[in-house]
Scaffold this motif. Structure first.
Motif, PDB file in Angstrom:
ATOM      1  N   GLU A 129      -4.421   6.331  68.412  1.00 23.42           N
ATOM      2  CA  GLU A 129      -5.111   7.190  67.458  1.00 23.42           C
ATOM      3  C   GLU A 129      -6.303   7.833  68.161  1.00 23.42           C
ATOM      4  N   ARG A 131      -9.442  10.672  67.869  1.00 24.58           N
ATOM      5  CA  ARG A 131     -10.243  11.465  66.930  1.00 24.58           C
ATOM      6  C   ARG A 131     -10.191  12.932  67.330  1.00 24.58           C
ATOM      7  N   ARG A 187      -4.549  10.864  59.070  1.00 20.64           N
ATOM      8  CA  ARG A 187      -3.978  11.091  60.395  1.00 20.64           C
ATOM      9  C   ARG A 187      -2.919  12.174  60.351  1.00 20.64           C
ATOM     10  N   THR A 196      -7.984  12.267  62.537  1.00 22.77           N
ATOM     11  CA  THR A 196      -7.422  11.692  63.761  1.00 22.77           C
ATOM     12  C   THR A 196      -5.977  12.126  63.958  1.00 22.77           C
TER      13      THR A 196
END
Length: 280
Positions: free
Chosen positions: A135, A137, A193, A225
């Motif tokens: 993940e 950002r 996400r 993200t």
């Protein structure tokens, strides 16, 4: 009979949102986003296991990822754990995917965890490469706002590069070709996400190009993200991501499991002999 045998499986609707939130909270999925997903039946499928009193005892969430339905997020009440609840929900989602015209189903699988047994029952074929889900950002202002998209899913293309992508599109033959020799990835919005089915960057140093491609069409919204797969055994990548704030989502290396629905062969017209042998 067990308590699970008395339950029925059905799709969940916006009217179930309050009860679902009381039962379980998925990462990054607040009340507003949950209501949106339950209302977007073409993009997200939620199945619930309902007891005779009408209560939700288990839920399974999925999302349309390219041409496949990604099974992602399941919760079962403690009293029903170890029963066939998860399998019933997964089979129901598989049939929902078929009915919706999807090419198949997919799920992340940790090969040495109990979920691998479920993957075998669902006949998922695992990708050959071991991966980690990271993940990264990509956007967030001082008030916690990120970026937004007009659609819940789509195809991302990154311009032509001198070399193959770090991870080609895991959805394989069903994915669209990127123009001019670029790399393509399917994406879907998962709470806060955006989840990619590939890492289109040629090297980890080119990851900024992927971030720029994700941000290009976006406005203001909840996404902060980007989740993408990266090779699990590449120490250089792991070191390069150290200190960037990137977070590894998978405890151990994973593979993407896929099962593509069999394609029925086209039916050819049957030749007839009507009128054969007749003289003029």
């Amino acid at each position: 009979m067990t308590a699970e045998d008395d339950c029925v499986v059905r799709p969940l609707t916006p009217g179930d949102a309050e009860e679902v939130l009381a039962l379980v909270t998925f990462d990054g999925l607040g009340a507003g986003r949950l209501a949106e997903e339950l209302a977007a039946a073409n993009d997200y499928h939620w199945m619930g296991l309902i007891d005779p009193a009408g209560r939700i005892r288990a839920v399974h969430r999925s999302m349309r990822w390219g041409d496949h339905l990604l099974l992602k997020g399941v919760f079962v009440e403690k009293s029903l754990r170890g029963s066939g609840a998860v399998l019933r929900l997964a089979f129901a989602l598989r049939e929902a995917a078929r009915a919706a015209g999807c090419a198949g189903i997919a799920a992340w699988v940790e090969p040495h965890e109990p979920e691998a047994a479920l993957a075998r029952v669902l006949r998922l074929r695992l990708s050959s490469t071991l991966l980690h889900r990271f993940e990264v950002r990509i956007a967030e202002d001082d008030e916690g706002r990120g970026i937004g998209f007009a659609e819940n899913s789509g195809v991302l293309t990154v311009g032509a590069a001198a070399g193959p992508p770090l991870v080609p599109d895991l959805l394989g033959s069903q994915a669209k070709r990127a123009p001019h020799g670029g790399s393509a990835a399917r994406w879907v919005i998962d709470g806060r996400r955006i989840v990619l089915s590939a890492c289109p960057a040629r090297t980890i140093a080119d990851l900024g190009e992927v971030v720029s491609a994700v941000r290009a069409p976006a406005g203001t919204g909840p996404v902060t993200t980007m989740e993408l797969p990266l090779p699990a055994g590449d120490l250089a990548i792991a070191l390069a991501l150290t200190g960037t704030g990137a977070k590894r989502l998978s405890r151990t290396p994973v593979r993407l499991g896929r099962w593509d629905f069999p394609v029925k062969p086209a039916t050819r017209p049957v030749a007839t002999t009507a009128g054969a042998g007749r003289s003029g």
